[in-house]
Design a protein around this motif. Sequence first.
Motif, PDB file in Angstrom:
ATOM      1  N   CYS A 191      35.552 -34.776 -23.477  1.00  0.00           N
ATOM      2  CA  CYS A 191      34.196 -34.921 -24.170  1.00  0.00           C
ATOM      3  C   CYS A 191      34.216 -36.492 -24.657  1.00  0.00           C
ATOM      4  O   CYS A 191      35.300 -37.133 -25.291  1.00  0.00           O
ATOM      5  CB  CYS A 191      33.771 -34.197 -25.318  1.00  0.00           C
ATOM      6  N   VAL A 192      33.123 -37.399 -23.963  1.00  0.00           N
ATOM      7  CA  VAL A 192      33.120 -38.706 -24.479  1.00  0.00           C
ATOM      8  C   VAL A 192      32.878 -38.846 -25.911  1.00  0.00           C
ATOM      9  O   VAL A 192      32.175 -37.907 -26.512  1.00  0.00           O
ATOM     10  CB  VAL A 192      31.781 -39.215 -23.667  1.00  0.00           C
ATOM     11  N   THR A 193      33.221 -39.740 -26.670  1.00  0.00           N
ATOM     12  CA  THR A 193      33.191 -40.056 -28.064  1.00  0.00           C
ATOM     13  C   THR A 193      32.175 -40.930 -28.303  1.00  0.00           C
ATOM     14  O   THR A 193      31.610 -42.057 -27.610  1.00  0.00           O
ATOM     15  CB  THR A 193      34.543 -40.217 -28.574  1.00  0.00           C
ATOM     16  N   SER A 194      31.599 -40.696 -29.709  1.00  0.00           N
ATOM     17  CA  SER A 194      30.635 -41.735 -30.263  1.00  0.00           C
ATOM     18  C   SER A 194      31.425 -43.032 -30.783  1.00  0.00           C
ATOM     19  O   SER A 194      32.487 -43.085 -30.823  1.00  0.00           O
ATOM     20  CB  SER A 194      29.963 -40.927 -31.207  1.00  0.00           C
ATOM     21  N   TYR A 415      30.422 -48.600 -21.132  1.00  0.00           N
ATOM     22  CA  TYR A 415      31.388 -47.512 -21.703  1.00  0.00           C
ATOM     23  C   TYR A 415      31.939 -46.644 -20.791  1.00  0.00           C
ATOM     24  O   TYR A 415      31.204 -46.186 -19.625  1.00  0.00           O
ATOM     25  CB  TYR A 415      30.884 -47.004 -22.974  1.00  0.00           C
ATOM     26  N   SER A 416      33.094 -45.896 -20.883  1.00  0.00           N
ATOM     27  CA  SER A 416      33.460 -44.972 -20.104  1.00  0.00           C
ATOM     28  C   SER A 416      33.925 -43.558 -20.935  1.00  0.00           C
ATOM     29  O   SER A 416      33.305 -42.641 -20.978  1.00  0.00           O
ATOM     30  CB  SER A 416      34.766 -45.242 -19.321  1.00  0.00           C
ATOM     31  N   GLU A 417      35.039 -43.818 -21.832  1.00  0.00           N
ATOM     32  CA  GLU A 417      35.429 -42.611 -22.829  1.00  0.00           C
ATOM     33  C   GLU A 417      34.677 -42.665 -24.253  1.00  0.00           C
ATOM     34  O   GLU A 417      34.750 -41.685 -24.720  1.00  0.00           O
ATOM     35  CB  GLU A 417      36.900 -42.835 -22.994  1.00  0.00           C
ATOM     36  N   ARG A 418      34.254 -43.920 -24.686  1.00  0.00           N
ATOM     37  CA  ARG A 418      33.796 -44.105 -25.911  1.00  0.00           C
ATOM     38  C   ARG A 418      32.686 -45.139 -25.998  1.00  0.00           C
ATOM     39  O   ARG A 418      32.459 -46.254 -25.569  1.00  0.00           O
ATOM     40  CB  ARG A 418      34.669 -44.673 -26.944  1.00  0.00           C
ATOM     41  N   VAL A 419      31.416 -44.331 -26.466  1.00  0.00           N
ATOM     42  CA  VAL A 419      30.192 -45.418 -26.323  1.00  0.00           C
ATOM     43  C   VAL A 419      30.267 -46.515 -27.208  1.00  0.00           C
ATOM     44  O   VAL A 419      30.730 -46.520 -28.212  1.00  0.00           O
ATOM     45  CB  VAL A 419      28.840 -44.294 -26.903  1.00  0.00           C
ATOM     46  N   SER A 420      29.701 -47.533 -26.330  1.00  0.00           N
ATOM     47  CA  SER A 420      29.833 -48.827 -26.988  1.00  0.00           C
ATOM     48  C   SER A 420      30.990 -49.621 -26.985  1.00  0.00           C
ATOM     49  O   SER A 420      31.221 -50.853 -27.076  1.00  0.00           O
ATOM     50  CB  SER A 420      29.255 -49.081 -28.469  1.00  0.00           C
ATOM     51  N   ASN A 450      32.176 -41.275 -15.304  1.00  0.00           N
ATOM     52  CA  ASN A 450      31.985 -40.680 -16.537  1.00  0.00           C
ATOM     53  C   ASN A 450      30.846 -40.717 -17.101  1.00  0.00           C
ATOM     54  O   ASN A 450      30.043 -39.773 -17.467  1.00  0.00           O
ATOM     55  CB  ASN A 450      32.829 -41.125 -17.509  1.00  0.00           C
ATOM     56  N   CYS A 451      30.006 -41.658 -16.461  1.00  0.00           N
ATOM     57  CA  CYS A 451      28.653 -41.890 -16.516  1.00  0.00           C
ATOM     58  C   CYS A 451      28.140 -41.674 -15.147  1.00  0.00           C
ATOM     59  O   CYS A 451      28.487 -42.024 -14.263  1.00  0.00           O
ATOM     60  CB  CYS A 451      28.289 -43.139 -17.447  1.00  0.00           C
ATOM     61  N   MET A 452      26.814 -41.095 -15.158  1.00  0.00           N
ATOM     62  CA  MET A 452      26.101 -40.952 -13.915  1.00  0.00           C
ATOM     63  C   MET A 452      24.858 -41.810 -14.055  1.00  0.00           C
ATOM     64  O   MET A 452      24.300 -41.760 -15.021  1.00  0.00           O
ATOM     65  CB  MET A 452      25.627 -39.286 -13.629  1.00  0.00           C
ATOM     66  N   GLY A 453      24.417 -42.470 -13.112  1.00  0.00           N
ATOM     67  CA  GLY A 453      23.241 -43.236 -12.824  1.00  0.00           C
ATOM     68  C   GLY A 453      23.089 -43.611 -11.570  1.00  0.00           C
ATOM     69  O   GLY A 453      23.797 -43.385 -10.469  1.00  0.00           O
ATOM     70  N   ASN A 454      21.665 -43.932 -11.111  1.00  0.00           N
ATOM     71  CA  ASN A 454      21.317 -44.607  -9.791  1.00  0.00           C
ATOM     72  C   ASN A 454      20.557 -45.709 -10.000  1.00  0.00           C
ATOM     73  O   ASN A 454      19.869 -45.928 -10.931  1.00  0.00           O
ATOM     74  CB  ASN A 454      20.547 -43.435  -9.090  1.00  0.00           C
ATOM     75  N   LEU A 455      20.676 -46.678  -9.005  1.00  0.00           N
ATOM     76  CA  LEU A 455      20.088 -48.042  -8.835  1.00  0.00           C
ATOM     77  C   LEU A 455      19.464 -48.226  -7.372  1.00  0.00           C
ATOM     78  O   LEU A 455      20.225 -47.878  -6.533  1.00  0.00           O
ATOM     79  CB  LEU A 455      21.270 -49.038  -9.261  1.00  0.00           C
ATOM     80  N   PHE A 456      18.218 -48.355  -7.463  1.00  0.00           N
ATOM     81  CA  PHE A 456      17.548 -48.370  -6.233  1.00  0.00           C
ATOM     82  C   PHE A 456      17.042 -49.791  -5.970  1.00  0.00           C
ATOM     83  O   PHE A 456      16.458 -50.569  -7.049  1.00  0.00           O
ATOM     84  CB  PHE A 456      16.281 -47.665  -5.961  1.00  0.00           C
ATOM     85  N   PHE A 476      22.283 -45.810 -21.133  1.00  0.00           N
ATOM     86  CA  PHE A 476      23.353 -46.772 -21.838  1.00  0.00           C
ATOM     87  C   PHE A 476      23.857 -47.638 -20.887  1.00  0.00           C
ATOM     88  O   PHE A 476      24.723 -48.461 -21.398  1.00  0.00           O
ATOM     89  CB  PHE A 476      24.092 -46.159 -22.735  1.00  0.00           C
ATOM     90  N   PHE A 477      23.465 -47.852 -19.569  1.00  0.00           N
ATOM     91  CA  PHE A 477      24.231 -48.893 -18.828  1.00  0.00           C
ATOM     92  C   PHE A 477      23.120 -49.152 -17.820  1.00  0.00           C
ATOM     93  O   PHE A 477      22.037 -48.701 -17.586  1.00  0.00           O
ATOM     94  CB  PHE A 477      25.496 -48.400 -18.367  1.00  0.00           C
ATOM     95  N   LEU A 478      23.421 -49.978 -16.711  1.00  0.00           N
ATOM     96  CA  LEU A 478      22.702 -50.834 -15.742  1.00  0.00           C
ATOM     97  C   LEU A 478      21.458 -51.320 -16.418  1.00  0.00           C
ATOM     98  O   LEU A 478      20.488 -51.632 -15.531  1.00  0.00           O
ATOM     99  CB  LEU A 478      22.461 -49.687 -14.763  1.00  0.00           C
ATOM    100  N   ASP A 479      21.739 -51.598 -17.744  1.00  0.00           N
ATOM    101  CA  ASP A 479      20.266 -52.036 -18.431  1.00  0.00           C
ATOM    102  C   ASP A 479      19.817 -53.620 -17.872  1.00  0.00           C
ATOM    103  O   ASP A 479      18.643 -53.753 -17.862  1.00  0.00           O
ATOM    104  CB  ASP A 479      20.613 -52.393 -19.994  1.00  0.00           C
ATOM    105  N   ASP A 480      20.514 -54.420 -17.391  1.00  0.00           N
ATOM    106  CA  ASP A 480      20.208 -55.453 -16.652  1.00  0.00           C
ATOM    107  C   ASP A 480      20.044 -55.458 -15.198  1.00  0.00           C
ATOM    108  O   ASP A 480      20.159 -56.583 -14.597  1.00  0.00           O
ATOM    109  CB  ASP A 480      20.952 -56.588 -17.328  1.00  0.00           C
ATOM    110  N   TYR A 481      19.879 -54.300 -14.620  1.00  0.00           N
ATOM    111  CA  TYR A 481      19.395 -54.036 -13.267  1.00  0.00           C
ATOM    112  C   TYR A 481      18.165 -53.524 -13.307  1.00  0.00           C
ATOM    113  O   TYR A 481      18.241 -52.481 -12.574  1.00  0.00           O
ATOM    114  CB  TYR A 481      20.872 -53.264 -12.513  1.00  0.00           C
ATOM    115  N   ASP A 482      17.343 -53.753 -13.864  1.00  0.00           N
ATOM    116  CA  ASP A 482      16.039 -53.352 -13.970  1.00  0.00           C
ATOM    117  C   ASP A 482      14.764 -54.288 -13.953  1.00  0.00           C
ATOM    118  O   ASP A 482      14.976 -55.154 -14.848  1.00  0.00           O
ATOM    119  CB  ASP A 482      15.921 -51.944 -15.094  1.00  0.00           C
ATOM    120  N   GLY A 483      13.971 -54.361 -12.863  1.00  0.00           N
ATOM    121  CA  GLY A 483      12.744 -55.404 -12.877  1.00  0.00           C
ATOM    122  C   GLY A 483      12.722 -56.156 -11.635  1.00  0.00           C
ATOM    123  O   GLY A 483      13.036 -55.636 -10.548  1.00  0.00           O
TER     124      GLY A 483
END
Length: 493
Positions: A191-194, A415-420, A450-456, A476-483
């Motif tokens: 489990c990923v940790t906080s 992040y991978s195993e621990r958020v932030s 460990n994180c799943m996401g998609n970017l078009f 919680f990621f890819l935040d500056d790949y949007d716009g």
Amino acid sequence: MYELNHVTPESEGIPSDAVVRFIDKVTEYRMNIHSFAFIRRGNVAAEAYAKPFFDENFNHRLYSCSKSFVSLAIGKLVRENKVKLTDKICSYFTEFVDENTDEKVKETTIEDMLEMSVSPLTDSYALRPDLPWAESFFKVRGVKPSGTVFDYNSSGSFVLGALVEKLTGKTFIEYLRPEFDEIGVSGNIRCVTSPDGYAWGASGVICTLRDFAKVCLLVMNKGEHNGKRLLPSEYIAAATSKQIANYTRNDYTPRKSRGYGYQFWITDKGYSMYGMGSQYAFFFPDKDFLFVCNGDTQVSGDDFCGEFLYEWVSEVYDRISTDSLPESNAADNLEKRISEFGLPKSDGDEDSDFRPAVDGAEYELEPNDMGIKRFTLEFCDDGGTFVYENKRGVKRIKFGMCRYERGTFPETNYYSERVSVPSGREFDCVAAAEWVEKEKLLIRIYVIDNCMGNLFITLGFKGDDVGIEMNKRAEFFLDDYDGFACGHRMKRG
């Protein structure tokens, strides 16, 4: 342990052509499903993985299905008389309670948290990002009496997981390890940790599809395995039964609005686990039928993929016979379809007459939300590379043309195993590009880590000008790949 014996669908009363129709629908709707299994009476009637990137050893993030795992750990605490459902959660976290703690929060019981009827609205760690996640739950304002009305809240599930750690000195996964060993869950489940170090019980479980299925079978059997009682049947029966009404909005569906148990959703035919991006377990207890799947169908708006999947699986359920069926030629077709099962296919073209005009050309972008300064497209015979520069330097994303190219996403600050906590490594991903119009290229990137996401990424060209849209769906990621961005071809020399 559960051996997960593989049998023909017909031997378990499931018509093979019903499963073929399910695969057809997933393919037709271009759903990014990574794996699935149909299980009847403990036997696997059909199991498929999106090859070559997924197989039975792939450890997949379950996201909010993790909540149901936490619920099982709470049931074990109840059996061992370590807690009662009527206990107030504040009594276990006295270090976070003071004269400023909201009275409604003080009255919150463990059962309220299991039922998603806590006092605060929205996840507390989103409301108080300045505090450790566990502490934040006790430092936000209560807006309704706990135990009154349903409102989905992940921070309550997280605190329940933290409660298991406080009382046992083990994460909820470690605490359930003896039971997992009995049913054959591998040691790879984690489990990923906080940020404050607790297991993220609301969203962080990672395991194989088969491990997921084994836990689900233990639930289906009300905590019993091979005649041995592993978890309390009374608790699991309550957890998978309606404890609170959740028809709070105008979205009444057979799948999601029939009530809520203890971190399980109640459906018209049984109960379910739901995780973001199509991590699902659909339980049909009257026919001893289970469906599990993993994927990444994160999109904007409502979770319509879940509605479709539940409908298509229900169509299989409706056709299940009590007795075995005669073996069918459709079984050979099903075997073929399973061997061909893969990620969503391209609708566009592999090449365009326009490609030579942009191959190797450098484009400079005007200031934009993504912080991308310039880019170049470099093509080869059956693929290419999107080369760009952002505030962290020059980055490269390889893609196949109308096929998926395996690679890594060129950022190390997620992040991978621990958020932030930055992982310091690039995430595994696959990427494919297609010409959706003569002068418009679409690049689809799926992060499979460990994180799943998609970017078009859509690049539309007009003379020397280019318009770009980047659309990401990731937590919680890819935040500056949007716009959006616009740019112009730079003159050579």
